[in-house]
Design an enzyme around this catalytic site. Structure first.
Site, PDB file in Angstrom:
ATOM      1  CE  LYS A   1       0.437   2.043   3.373  1.00 19.62           C
ATOM      2  NZ  LYS A   1       1.620   2.720   4.016  1.00 19.62           N
TER       3      LYS A   1
ATOM      4  CE1 TYR B   1      -2.139   0.128   7.471  1.00 18.64           C
ATOM      5  CE2 TYR B   1      -0.740   2.051   7.269  1.00 18.64           C
ATOM      6  CZ  TYR B   1      -0.916   0.693   7.190  1.00 18.64           C
ATOM      7  OH  TYR B   1       0.121  -0.115   6.809  1.00 18.64           O
TER       8      TYR B   1
HETATM    9  P1  NDP Z   1      12.349   1.445   2.399  1.00 21.40           P
HETATM   10  O1  NDP Z   1      12.864   2.771   1.990  1.00 21.40           O
HETATM   11  O2  NDP Z   1      12.828   0.893   3.699  1.00 21.40           O
HETATM   12  O3  NDP Z   1      12.689   0.359   1.280  1.00 21.40           O
HETATM   13  C1  NDP Z   1      12.347   0.540  -0.066  1.00 21.40           C
HETATM   14  C2  NDP Z   1      13.290  -0.307  -0.924  1.00 21.40           C
HETATM   15  O4  NDP Z   1      12.926  -0.107  -2.286  1.00 21.40           O
HETATM   16  C3  NDP Z   1      14.759   0.109  -0.846  1.00 21.40           C
HETATM   17  O5  NDP Z   1      15.440  -0.494   0.227  1.00 21.40           O
HETATM   18  C4  NDP Z   1      15.279  -0.373  -2.178  1.00 21.40           C
HETATM   19  O6  NDP Z   1      15.550  -1.756  -2.084  1.00 21.40           O
HETATM   20  C5  NDP Z   1      14.078  -0.245  -3.113  1.00 21.40           C
HETATM   21  N1  NDP Z   1      14.181   0.932  -4.010  1.00 21.40           N
HETATM   22  C6  NDP Z   1      14.184   0.842  -5.367  1.00 21.40           C
HETATM   23  N2  NDP Z   1      14.271   2.060  -5.917  1.00 21.40           N
HETATM   24  C7  NDP Z   1      14.331   2.944  -4.890  1.00 21.40           C
HETATM   25  C8  NDP Z   1      14.452   4.358  -4.832  1.00 21.40           C
HETATM   26  N3  NDP Z   1      14.499   5.113  -5.942  1.00 21.40           N
HETATM   27  N4  NDP Z   1      14.502   4.943  -3.625  1.00 21.40           N
HETATM   28  C9  NDP Z   1      14.422   4.208  -2.493  1.00 21.40           C
HETATM   29  N5  NDP Z   1      14.297   2.858  -2.492  1.00 21.40           N
HETATM   30  C10 NDP Z   1      14.266   2.221  -3.679  1.00 21.40           C
HETATM   31  O7  NDP Z   1      10.759   1.521   2.349  1.00 21.40           O
HETATM   32  P2  NDP Z   1       9.725   0.567   3.084  1.00 21.40           P
HETATM   33  O8  NDP Z   1      10.192  -0.828   3.063  1.00 21.40           O
HETATM   34  O9  NDP Z   1       9.360   1.168   4.378  1.00 21.40           O
HETATM   35  O10 NDP Z   1       8.422   0.762   2.125  1.00 21.40           O
HETATM   36  C11 NDP Z   1       8.284   0.102   0.889  1.00 21.40           C
HETATM   37  C12 NDP Z   1       6.802   0.004   0.524  1.00 21.40           C
HETATM   38  O11 NDP Z   1       6.119  -0.678   1.550  1.00 21.40           O
HETATM   39  C13 NDP Z   1       6.081   1.352   0.387  1.00 21.40           C
HETATM   40  O12 NDP Z   1       5.127   1.287  -0.632  1.00 21.40           O
HETATM   41  C14 NDP Z   1       5.379   1.534   1.731  1.00 21.40           C
HETATM   42  O13 NDP Z   1       4.221   2.333   1.664  1.00 21.40           O
HETATM   43  C15 NDP Z   1       5.045   0.104   2.071  1.00 21.40           C
HETATM   44  N6  NDP Z   1       4.966  -0.110   3.523  1.00 21.40           N
HETATM   45  C16 NDP Z   1       3.878  -0.779   4.015  1.00 21.40           C
HETATM   46  C17 NDP Z   1       3.764  -1.018   5.358  1.00 21.40           C
HETATM   47  C18 NDP Z   1       2.626  -1.816   5.872  1.00 21.40           C
HETATM   48  O14 NDP Z   1       2.427  -1.848   7.093  1.00 21.40           O
HETATM   49  N7  NDP Z   1       1.864  -2.477   5.029  1.00 21.40           N
HETATM   50  C19 NDP Z   1       4.745  -0.502   6.315  1.00 21.40           C
HETATM   51  C20 NDP Z   1       5.892   0.114   5.690  1.00 21.40           C
HETATM   52  C21 NDP Z   1       5.974   0.314   4.336  1.00 21.40           C
HETATM   53  P3  NDP Z   1      16.871  -2.417  -2.716  1.00 21.40           P
HETATM   54  O15 NDP Z   1      18.021  -1.795  -1.990  1.00 21.40           O
HETATM   55  O16 NDP Z   1      16.698  -3.862  -2.471  1.00 21.40           O
HETATM   56  O17 NDP Z   1      16.865  -2.052  -4.186  1.00 21.40           O
END
Ligand code: NDP
Length: 385
Positions: free
Chosen positions: A129, A214
């Site tokens: 989401k 949410y």
């Molecule tokens: P993070 O910033 O921690 O991780 C995102 C990952 O995406 C990065 O580590 C990277 O992985 C990859 N990535 C690829 N391109 C980019 C870019 N241009 N900039 C930054 N990251 C990039 O985010 P979250 O894990 O917190 O969030 C990811 C998704 O999950 C979002 O859509 C968020 O809304 C959702 N979310 C949902 C939650 C829930 O409770 N359902 C809670 C938290 C987040 P790599 O290094 O492997 O390429």
């Protein structure tokens, strides 16, 4: 007037302890195989543990922009170096018969691209989401999956959380009488100026798309109704560099066809608070905290009793994963399909429009319940303590 019967958590209420009816635990080779796309905080801290707790899902591959980090994680997860793919080689997953689905955990604006790419190679999509950053993107995602016959599910973990399912049963079962008002709050501090969440091109918006969603989604899910009008204010502290691209706070009111009115607040600029209250003719219930990963609490206050409904907690992400896997195995529409995420996107666009124009915005008036939802998750069964 007699005083209400108060049940405290430390008292054993034999009917109050509930557990989620789990789907059967399958042998590893019969489970649905996933590739996780984007190895950030959510993946590392919540999804890896969830895979180990799931009974119908298994992690088979990682897709990343950081191969070194991914190889280290793969080793810890018992995966091989050849299970790691970078974004440019995503399409090679097509040849992986053991991977039936991808779990997209990327910044919001990348959800569409990877959903479309996954659909083209015939993989089912579980997408974090918000589903996307616009109605147009969400519509394209739903259409892409429909066209190639793969399932698309919006990863709304909260709709699989046992406390929320219990609250929905109480509301829809009439325990509170007709519900009239709801309030929901999801606020936190977003401290990091460099975070993608504060960049419009990656996040698509501010606190509304991230945490306000949410409040919106839970209100729709608990009532089963669709809002027919919204009114909203947004505010960003002048001069705060964190909010030069996306909004800090949003306050929005939703009006529903039944007369239900829901007031909601979200922010990136206050200390954390996440709660929800539903007020009906015969009683009210509250979830506080309402949207956390663990330690949710459900209080019910009716004319005859005030009690905390004790519910055994089960990992929300494992429940969500196994629900989607069950749908893939049985060819069923998930409870939170792409259409459910698309509907939230429509309402959020109306919320932004209302705040911009300073007036209420009408939405299509839709009757009926659960219009955008598929197969219900396994029902919560009560078990005796
Ligand atoms: P993070 O910033 O921690 O991780 C995102 C990952 O995406 C990065 O580590 C990277 O992985 C990859 N990535 C690829 N391109 C980019 C870019 N241009 N900039 C930054 N990251 C990039 O985010 P979250 O894990 O917190 O969030 C990811 C998704 O999950 C979002 O859509 C968020 O809304 C959702 N979310 C949902 C939650 C829930 O409770 N359902 C809670 C938290 C987040 P790599 O290094 O492997 O390429």
């Amino acid at each position: 007037m007699t005083s209400p019967d108060v049940t405290r958590p430390d008292q054993t209420d034999s009917d109050a302890v509930q557990t989620q009816a789990r789907q059967p635990v399958l042998p590893p080779d019969q489970r649905v195989g996933y590739a996780v796309v984007g190895l950030g905080e959510l993946t590392e801290e919540q999804l890896y543990p969830a895979f180990s707790l799931s009974g119908q899902s298994r992690l088979c591959a990682l897709v990343t922009g950081n191969r070194e980090k991914a190889r280290e994680q793969a080793e810890l997860l018992g995966l091989k170096p050849q299970d790691v793919y970078d974004y440019d080689h995503f399409e090679e997953l097509k040849d992986r018969a053991d991977v039936q689905a991808v779990f997209i955990v990327l910044p919001n604006s990348l959800h569409r691209e990877y959903t479309e790419r996954a659909a083209r190679i015939g993989k089912h999509v579980l997408c974090e989401k918000p589903l996307s950053v616009s109605v147009a993107d969400a519509e394209a995602m739903v259409a892409a999956c429909e066209a190639t016959g793969v399932l698309l599910m919006t990863a709304y973990r909260i709709q699989y959380a046992p406390h929320h399912q219990a609250a929905r049963e109480l509301i829809q079962g009439g325990t509170l009488g007709r519900i009239k008002l709801m309030t929901a709050v999801d606020v936190q501090t977003e401290p990091n100026e460099g975070q993608w969440r504060l960049k419009r091109d990656l996040a698509g918006g501010g606190s509304l798309l991230d945490v306000g969603l949410y409040c919106l989604n839970t209100t729709r899910y608990l009532s089963g109704e669709e809002p027919c009008e919204v009114f909203a204010y947004t505010h960003s502290t002048p001069g705060d560099p964190r909010f030069s691209e996306v909004e800090e706070s949003v306050s929005f009111t939703l009006r529903f066809p039944s007369g239900l009115i829901s007031s909601n607040s979200c922010s990136y600029g206050t200390s954390k608070h996440r709660s929800l209250r539903v007020l009906g003719e015969k009683g009210n219930l509250s979830l506080d905290p309402a949207f956390d990963y663990t330690n949710l609490r459900l209080m019910v206050d009716t004319e005859t009793e005030v009690r905390e409904t004790l519910i055994k907690e089960t990992d929300q992400f494992a429940l969500e994963l196994d629900h989607f896997s069950g749908c893939i195995l049985n060819g069923e529409t998930p409870f939170t399909p792409g259409e459910e995420g698309l509907q939230d996107q429509r309402v959020m666009e109306a919320i932004y429009q209302s705040a911009r124009e300073g007036r209420p915005v009408q939405l299509e008036r839709l009757g009926g319940r659960d219009l955008f939802r598929g197969r219900k998750p396994a029902r919560i069964e009560r078990e005796r303590a």
